[in-house]
Design an enzyme around this catalytic site. Structure first.
Site, PDB file in Angstrom:
ATOM      1  N   LYS A 118       0.837  -1.206   0.000  1.00 20.44           N
ATOM      2  CA  LYS A 118       0.000   0.000   0.000  1.00 20.44           C
ATOM      3  C   LYS A 118       0.870   1.254   0.000  1.00 20.44           C
ATOM      4  CE  LYS A 118      -4.247  -1.826   1.917  1.00 20.44           C
ATOM      5  NZ  LYS A 118      -5.208  -1.819   3.027  1.00 20.44           N
ATOM      6  N   LYS A 200      -3.380 -10.599  -6.624  1.00 16.22           N
ATOM      7  CA  LYS A 200      -4.653 -11.094  -6.076  1.00 16.22           C
ATOM      8  C   LYS A 200      -5.830 -10.247  -6.548  1.00 16.22           C
ATOM      9  CE  LYS A 200      -4.545  -8.664  -1.787  1.00 16.22           C
ATOM     10  NZ  LYS A 200      -4.633  -8.453  -0.429  1.00 16.22           N
ATOM     11  N   LYS A 203     -10.354  -4.912  -5.226  1.00 17.27           N
ATOM     12  CA  LYS A 203     -11.280  -3.846  -5.624  1.00 17.27           C
ATOM     13  C   LYS A 203     -10.544  -2.745  -6.369  1.00 17.27           C
ATOM     14  CE  LYS A 203     -13.621  -4.648  -1.273  1.00 17.27           C
ATOM     15  NZ  LYS A 203     -13.668  -4.255   0.126  1.00 17.27           N
TER      16      LYS A 203
HETATM   17  P1  TYM Z   1     -10.275  -6.798   3.438  1.00 17.65           P
HETATM   18  O1  TYM Z   1     -11.413  -5.862   3.612  1.00 17.65           O
HETATM   19  O2  TYM Z   1      -9.202  -6.439   2.470  1.00 17.65           O
HETATM   20  O3  TYM Z   1     -10.798  -8.225   3.034  1.00 17.65           O
HETATM   21  C1  TYM Z   1     -11.831  -8.888   3.735  1.00 17.65           C
HETATM   22  C2  TYM Z   1     -11.552 -10.384   3.758  1.00 17.65           C
HETATM   23  O4  TYM Z   1     -11.416 -10.872   2.421  1.00 17.65           O
HETATM   24  C3  TYM Z   1     -10.183 -11.597   2.292  1.00 17.65           C
HETATM   25  N1  TYM Z   1      -9.657 -11.384   0.923  1.00 17.65           N
HETATM   26  C4  TYM Z   1      -9.354 -12.375   0.061  1.00 17.65           C
HETATM   27  N2  TYM Z   1      -9.427 -13.712   0.174  1.00 17.65           N
HETATM   28  C5  TYM Z   1      -9.067 -14.447  -0.908  1.00 17.65           C
HETATM   29  N3  TYM Z   1      -8.641 -13.907  -2.076  1.00 17.65           N
HETATM   30  C6  TYM Z   1      -8.545 -12.561  -2.226  1.00 17.65           C
HETATM   31  N4  TYM Z   1      -8.153 -12.052  -3.394  1.00 17.65           N
HETATM   32  C7  TYM Z   1      -8.904 -11.733  -1.124  1.00 17.65           C
HETATM   33  N5  TYM Z   1      -8.933 -10.389  -0.920  1.00 17.65           N
HETATM   34  C8  TYM Z   1      -9.402 -10.194   0.324  1.00 17.65           C
HETATM   35  C9  TYM Z   1      -9.270 -10.991   3.344  1.00 17.65           C
HETATM   36  O5  TYM Z   1      -8.242 -11.899   3.693  1.00 17.65           O
HETATM   37  C10 TYM Z   1     -10.241 -10.729   4.485  1.00 17.65           C
HETATM   38  O6  TYM Z   1     -10.430 -11.905   5.254  1.00 17.65           O
HETATM   39  N6  TYM Z   1      -7.378  -5.934   7.395  1.00 17.65           N
HETATM   40  C11 TYM Z   1      -8.569  -6.595   6.945  1.00 17.65           C
HETATM   41  C12 TYM Z   1      -9.823  -6.185   7.692  1.00 17.65           C
HETATM   42  C13 TYM Z   1      -9.747  -6.337   9.178  1.00 17.65           C
HETATM   43  C14 TYM Z   1      -9.796  -7.556   9.907  1.00 17.65           C
HETATM   44  C15 TYM Z   1      -9.747  -7.179  11.287  1.00 17.65           C
HETATM   45  C16 TYM Z   1      -9.877  -8.889   9.532  1.00 17.65           C
HETATM   46  C17 TYM Z   1      -9.658  -5.308  10.071  1.00 17.65           C
HETATM   47  N7  TYM Z   1      -9.671  -5.830  11.338  1.00 17.65           N
HETATM   48  C18 TYM Z   1      -9.787  -8.127  12.282  1.00 17.65           C
HETATM   49  C19 TYM Z   1      -9.915  -9.853  10.548  1.00 17.65           C
HETATM   50  C20 TYM Z   1      -9.855  -9.468  11.898  1.00 17.65           C
HETATM   51  C21 TYM Z   1      -8.792  -6.263   5.478  1.00 17.65           C
HETATM   52  O7  TYM Z   1      -8.341  -5.257   4.992  1.00 17.65           O
HETATM   53  O8  TYM Z   1      -9.626  -7.123   4.858  1.00 17.65           O
END
Ligand code: TYM
Length: 337
Positions: A118, A200, A203
């Protein structure tokens, strides 16, 4: 949900309200949250405080919060069986993040893969929040004393940091936090872009035809899947290094149908990529159709979504308060009744 479930295993996880959920979010995360809901005490957060680490528009963020909660419900999260909450509405996340930050070496944050990615992407808007992000994530998890954190593979490193910070705190201030376990699915944990399968699915991918959104129409899904990048060699074989495009489609197909890679290879023995892509498209479309219909039904019902977030937020706050009183006492803070 209420306090009678205290002895159940506690599940906590979150997603950022930064737009529509894509198939990676769904297969790597939300689909598994649904399967963990029964018999456990679950907290599913919409993490708006994380979403302000990159440039954003406040009015859009508010809209995305409703949208994210609506998509959670459309995917099958039942507000009567789990707590769906908004991070900024629960007091404690930011406080705990501050406390954890004071025992977290900066070097540990600078090493985080997602921070490095990022930081590269947002060179002109690099704020400290982006660096501090994993500490807030650790607080999100630890404040609920969570046992299990279902996530996609990209969050594994953040959960390792969470465990490290919990251990550091326990060592410094005496036993307080449980060490949470990540729950990462066998297939679907890392869904790649259909156009550039080396990165990966995301969005923010500039080439949006590589990203499948869970609310895309059947037509759009089919078009994107049929034009997915494959290779010139032919043959439906799982080989992520030499055939990343086909292997990615196999991962998607496997996560949706439950078939193993060997079963998929057998099924498509002697068939071309066109046939295989058509089957992937059929599977994805029929799986996501009910999600899209349910989303269309509830997404305009702001009142219902607010009610869900309010109820979930209250339950989350009750649980967070328990741990925060302990933490305040241990670190030497005072509360005057
Ligand atoms: P975020 O919003 O990017 O993604 C949400 C969830 O989707 C999963 N994910 C994927 N899994 C498989 N393939 C992909 N291409 C892919 N892109 C995203 C992510 O692994 C996630 O499980 N930091 C986290 C949000 C967060 C969080 C937390 C998660 C904040 N606090 C506490 C767990 C516990 C995030 O940005 O996810």
């Amino acid at each position: 949900m209420n306090g009678e479930t205290q002895k159940k295993q506690v599940v906590l996880t979150c997603a950022q309200p930064t737009g529509k959920l894509h198939l990676g979010n769904y297969l790597g995360a939300v689909k598994n949250w649904v399967s963990l809901m029964e018999g456990r005490e679950c907290y599913f957060g919409v993490v708006d405080m994380h979403a302000i680490t990159i440039p954003y528009v406040p009015a859009e963020l508010r809209k995305n919060v409703y949208d994210c909660a609506a998509q959670y419900i459309a995917c099958g999260l039942d507000p009567d069986k789990c707590n769906i909450f908004l991070q900024s509405s629960v007091v404690g996340h930011a406080e705990l993040a501050w406390i954890l930050g004071c025992i977290c070496p900066i070097g540990n944050l600078e090493r985080m893969t997602q921070y490095k990615d990022k930081a590269r992407k947002h060179k002109d808007a690099l704020n400290s929040g982006l660096l501090y992000y994993p500490v807030l994530m650790a607080a999100d998890i630890l404040i609920y004393d969570a046992d299990l954190v279902p996530v996609g593979e990209d969050q594994k490193q953040h959960i390792e940091l969470t465990r490290d910070l919990a251990q550091k705190f326990n060592f410094k201030y005496s036993d307080t936090f449980k060490l949470p376990e990540p729950y990462i699915p066998q297939s679907g944990a890392r869904v790649m872009s259909l156009q550039t399968p080396a990165s990966k699915m995301s969005k923010s991918d500039p080439n949006q035809s590589g990203t499948l959104y869970i609310t895309d129409s059947a037509d759009t899904l089919r078009k994107k899947i049929m034009s997915a990048v494959t290779d010139s060699e032919g043959g439906v074989k799982y080989a992520p290094d030499s055939k990343p495009g086909v292997s990615n489609l196999m991962g998607i197909f496997s996560a949706i149908t439950g078939k193993s890679y060997a079963e998929i290879e057998n099924e498509f023995e002697g068939k071309g990529y066109g046939d295989f892509k058509k089957s992937v498209a059929d599977a994805v479309i029929s799986h996501l159709e009910p999600v899209r219909l349910r989303y269309e039904e509830i997404s305009s019902d702001k009142k219902y979504i607010e009610e869900v977030l309010k109820r979930g937020g209250e339950a989350a706050q009750r649980r967070a308060n328990r741990l925060m009183s302990k933490v305040f006492r241990k670190v030497g803070f005072m509360r005057f009744e």
